[in-house]
Design a protein around this motif. Structure first.
Motif, PDB file in Angstrom:
ATOM      1  N   ALA A 146      22.786  38.189  36.319  1.00 15.99           N
ATOM      2  CA  ALA A 146      23.550  36.961  36.170  1.00 15.99           C
ATOM      3  C   ALA A 146      22.938  35.900  37.064  1.00 15.99           C
ATOM      4  O   ALA A 146      22.527  36.176  38.181  1.00 15.99           O
ATOM      5  CB  ALA A 146      25.003  37.207  36.547  1.00 15.99           C
ATOM      6  N   GLY A 147      22.867  34.677  36.556  1.00 19.38           N
ATOM      7  CA  GLY A 147      22.370  33.569  37.356  1.00 19.38           C
ATOM      8  C   GLY A 147      20.871  33.429  37.374  1.00 19.38           C
ATOM      9  O   GLY A 147      20.340  32.527  38.018  1.00 19.38           O
ATOM     10  N   THR A 148      20.175  34.298  36.670  1.00 22.60           N
ATOM     11  CA  THR A 148      18.730  34.117  36.610  1.00 22.60           C
ATOM     12  C   THR A 148      18.223  34.478  35.219  1.00 22.60           C
ATOM     13  O   THR A 148      18.999  34.776  34.320  1.00 22.60           O
ATOM     14  CB  THR A 148      18.000  34.905  37.719  1.00 22.60           C
ATOM     15  OG1 THR A 148      16.627  34.476  37.746  1.00 22.60           O
ATOM     16  CG2 THR A 148      18.061  36.403  37.482  1.00 22.60           C
ATOM     17  N   SER A 149      16.926  34.424  35.064  1.00 19.79           N
ATOM     18  CA  SER A 149      16.281  34.641  33.773  1.00 19.79           C
ATOM     19  C   SER A 149      14.791  34.727  34.042  1.00 19.79           C
ATOM     20  O   SER A 149      14.330  34.392  35.139  1.00 19.79           O
ATOM     21  CB  SER A 149      16.563  33.456  32.834  1.00 19.79           C
ATOM     22  OG  SER A 149      16.021  32.264  33.387  1.00 19.79           O
ATOM     23  N   HIS A 177       5.857  22.903  35.956  1.00 15.20           N
ATOM     24  CA  HIS A 177       7.250  22.918  35.511  1.00 15.20           C
ATOM     25  C   HIS A 177       7.445  23.992  34.452  1.00 15.20           C
ATOM     26  O   HIS A 177       6.665  24.067  33.500  1.00 15.20           O
ATOM     27  CB  HIS A 177       7.638  21.553  34.943  1.00 15.20           C
ATOM     28  CG  HIS A 177       7.539  20.458  35.950  1.00 15.20           C
ATOM     29  ND1 HIS A 177       8.431  20.324  36.987  1.00 15.20           N
ATOM     30  CD2 HIS A 177       6.634  19.464  36.113  1.00 15.20           C
ATOM     31  CE1 HIS A 177       8.094  19.286  37.728  1.00 15.20           C
ATOM     32  NE2 HIS A 177       7.000  18.745  37.221  1.00 15.20           N
ATOM     33  N   ALA A 178       8.470  24.796  34.616  1.00 10.68           N
ATOM     34  CA  ALA A 178       8.761  25.859  33.653  1.00 10.68           C
ATOM     35  C   ALA A 178       9.725  25.354  32.587  1.00 10.68           C
ATOM     36  O   ALA A 178      10.687  24.641  32.892  1.00 10.68           O
ATOM     37  CB  ALA A 178       9.363  27.062  34.363  1.00 10.68           C
ATOM     38  N   VAL A 179       9.437  25.721  31.365  1.00  9.91           N
ATOM     39  CA  VAL A 179      10.324  25.406  30.243  1.00  9.91           C
ATOM     40  C   VAL A 179      10.539  26.690  29.447  1.00  9.91           C
ATOM     41  O   VAL A 179       9.585  27.419  29.155  1.00  9.91           O
ATOM     42  CB  VAL A 179       9.717  24.319  29.329  1.00  9.91           C
ATOM     43  CG1 VAL A 179      10.572  24.108  28.087  1.00  9.91           C
ATOM     44  CG2 VAL A 179       9.548  23.005  30.090  1.00  9.91           C
ATOM     45  N   LYS A 180      11.782  26.973  29.140  1.00  9.89           N
ATOM     46  CA  LYS A 180      12.090  28.087  28.243  1.00  9.89           C
ATOM     47  C   LYS A 180      12.048  27.566  26.811  1.00  9.89           C
ATOM     48  O   LYS A 180      12.623  26.512  26.506  1.00  9.89           O
ATOM     49  CB  LYS A 180      13.494  28.634  28.540  1.00  9.89           C
ATOM     50  CG  LYS A 180      13.839  29.906  27.782  1.00  9.89           C
ATOM     51  CD  LYS A 180      13.308  31.105  28.502  1.00  9.89           C
ATOM     52  CE  LYS A 180      13.575  32.419  27.788  1.00  9.89           C
ATOM     53  NZ  LYS A 180      13.051  33.551  28.594  1.00  9.89           N
ATOM     54  N   MET A 237      20.077  27.257  31.977  1.00 15.56           N
ATOM     55  CA  MET A 237      20.514  27.626  30.634  1.00 15.56           C
ATOM     56  C   MET A 237      19.632  28.716  30.026  1.00 15.56           C
ATOM     57  O   MET A 237      20.001  29.352  29.032  1.00 15.56           O
ATOM     58  CB  MET A 237      20.541  26.390  29.741  1.00 15.56           C
ATOM     59  CG  MET A 237      21.397  26.508  28.501  1.00 15.56           C
ATOM     60  SD  MET A 237      23.137  26.912  28.806  1.00 15.56           S
ATOM     61  CE  MET A 237      23.715  25.338  29.449  1.00 15.56           C
ATOM     62  N   ALA A 238      18.463  28.944  30.609  1.00 13.49           N
ATOM     63  CA  ALA A 238      17.566  29.989  30.090  1.00 13.49           C
ATOM     64  C   ALA A 238      18.250  31.356  30.071  1.00 13.49           C
ATOM     65  O   ALA A 238      18.014  32.167  29.170  1.00 13.49           O
ATOM     66  CB  ALA A 238      16.283  30.037  30.916  1.00 13.49           C
ATOM     67  N   HIS A 239      19.106  31.601  31.048  1.00  8.60           N
ATOM     68  CA  HIS A 239      19.857  32.869  31.047  1.00  8.60           C
ATOM     69  C   HIS A 239      20.655  33.012  29.761  1.00  8.60           C
ATOM     70  O   HIS A 239      20.686  34.082  29.138  1.00  8.60           O
ATOM     71  CB  HIS A 239      20.790  32.908  32.263  1.00  8.60           C
ATOM     72  CG  HIS A 239      21.646  34.141  32.326  1.00  8.60           C
ATOM     73  ND1 HIS A 239      21.149  35.376  32.679  1.00  8.60           N
ATOM     74  CD2 HIS A 239      22.959  34.337  32.065  1.00  8.60           C
ATOM     75  CE1 HIS A 239      22.126  36.267  32.642  1.00  8.60           C
ATOM     76  NE2 HIS A 239      23.235  35.674  32.263  1.00  8.60           N
ATOM     77  N   TRP A 240      21.291  31.934  29.366  1.00  8.97           N
ATOM     78  CA  TRP A 240      22.145  31.991  28.171  1.00  8.97           C
ATOM     79  C   TRP A 240      21.334  31.912  26.893  1.00  8.97           C
ATOM     80  O   TRP A 240      21.767  32.403  25.854  1.00  8.97           O
ATOM     81  CB  TRP A 240      23.220  30.901  28.252  1.00  8.97           C
ATOM     82  CG  TRP A 240      24.038  31.063  29.482  1.00  8.97           C
ATOM     83  CD1 TRP A 240      24.065  30.258  30.578  1.00  8.97           C
ATOM     84  CD2 TRP A 240      24.909  32.168  29.796  1.00  8.97           C
ATOM     85  NE1 TRP A 240      24.902  30.773  31.540  1.00  8.97           N
ATOM     86  CE2 TRP A 240      25.427  31.941  31.092  1.00  8.97           C
ATOM     87  CE3 TRP A 240      25.294  33.321  29.108  1.00  8.97           C
ATOM     88  CZ2 TRP A 240      26.314  32.822  31.709  1.00  8.97           C
ATOM     89  CZ3 TRP A 240      26.180  34.203  29.719  1.00  8.97           C
ATOM     90  CH2 TRP A 240      26.677  33.949  31.001  1.00  8.97           C
ATOM     91  N   LEU A 241      20.151  31.316  26.958  1.00  4.47           N
ATOM     92  CA  LEU A 241      19.259  31.378  25.791  1.00  4.47           C
ATOM     93  C   LEU A 241      18.785  32.817  25.593  1.00  4.47           C
ATOM     94  O   LEU A 241      18.661  33.280  24.451  1.00  4.47           O
ATOM     95  CB  LEU A 241      18.061  30.440  25.981  1.00  4.47           C
ATOM     96  CG  LEU A 241      18.369  28.946  25.861  1.00  4.47           C
ATOM     97  CD1 LEU A 241      17.102  28.128  26.106  1.00  4.47           C
ATOM     98  CD2 LEU A 241      18.953  28.628  24.483  1.00  4.47           C
TER      99      LEU A 241
END
Lengths: 207, 207
Positions: free
Chosen positions: A105-108, A122-125, A175-179
């Motif tokens: 939780a809280g990461t990805s 810069h990281a982009v999911k 939001m990457a976690h939820w993606l």
């Protein structure tokens, strides 16, 4: 048109690479196996080049098409060679039966990548809510993205549009976690309600 | 046709109730404020009845249209009066700015509801990935569901179809956590890439 380096030689590298070439982008594919990288570059055509793993990527956008558990280690290994790059994480940290994530939780994966990325990168999911075999069909679909840097997201969005796809920003990198969770929902849909993995998942704004 | 009891008198109760009536279901609305419950029942029409909070619901399907933090407490309070019922949790445990969940990894409101539900009752997550104002427009859309009991999911799916909507099973109740995450993604899309909250989110199987 963008300059793209894809680290990885698997199905997603091939699929994104093929669409990138069609979209008029300059593509470099990078792998530890130089012969395989050259073979993939030739297969993709359109001037695609083969890069050697561990040397500076040519592209302004670097796509991590590697197993999820190696994404952050690869970025750490590249270190300052990725300074100023837009790093695109496309992975899903599924557990063994794809009913949960190996991240907490809280990461990805994308956030772990961002932690080890050099200054100015810069990281982009992106692309993790797209089935590779569906992407390969050439269908229009939504590519959900997340990231903390607006310019990096604009850069990735322009690349996604060049593939004939619709980029849709979901917000900050958290939001990457939820993606990644959305990809789990897609796996569940494929196994249960949809009865097929031959589908896209996205937004419909038409009434 | 199903017998539905909706606990709650807010917007989602009104919206689901209105579509349920149109779909030919027998609807009961239940609230602590009996006068308001009667007003809503009259507004919904179609023989909708008003139930008193804390007495046995008439419906075989009981929809919890209550604030997320009261869903499990309400089920616990009802206790054995919900034995044999299909309990539908439609809530989202958003934090104050809807960028995260107040529930923890590995759980969800639907799972908390299941934990306190009486023997023979089954919890199903549904409707939380649907914006209420979009549902109210009468557009066709996907209703993602999750639950551990196949018969309960079939019951809820039949009800959803009666509303002119498409039920899509995402798997076991553990998926409810990720469905709540999918709703977060929808909030992010509304604020960022979609630029509107006037959209549906779901599956497209057409090539």
């Amino acid at each position: 048109m963008s300059d793209i380096s894809i680290i990885g030689l698997g199905n997603m590298a091939r699929t994104i690479g093929a669409r990138a070439v069609v979209g008029g982008n300059a593509v470099e594919v990078i792998g530890r196996d130089v012969a395989r990288a050259k073979n993939l570059a030739e297969a993709l055509g359109g001037g695609t080049t083969a890069g050697m793993f561990g040397t500076a990527p040519a592209g302004d956008i670097v796509i991590l098409a590697v197993p999820h558990d190696t994404a952050a280690p690869v970025v750490a290994q590249y270190g300052d060679m990725l300074a100023g790059k837009v790093i695109v994480d496309i992975t899903n940290a599924f557990n063994s039966d794809a009913t949960g994530l190996t991240t907490s939780a809280g990461t990805s994966i994308a956030q772990e990548v961002a932690k080890v990325a050099p200054a100015g990168a810069h990281a982009v999911k992106a692309f993790n809510t797209v089935f590779g075999h569906v992407l390969a069909q050439g269908r229009p679909l939504d590519v959900l993205i997340a990231g903390d840097d607006a310019q990096a997201k604009a850069t990735v969005s322009a690349f996604i549009k060049s593939l004939g796809l619709r980029p849709l920003d979901t917000g900050f990198l958290e939001m990457a976690h939820w993606l990644e969770g959305t990809a789990l929902v897609m796996m569940g849909l494929g196994r249960h309600g949809a009865g097929t993995f031959d589908f896209t998942f996205g937004v419909n704004t038409s009434a």
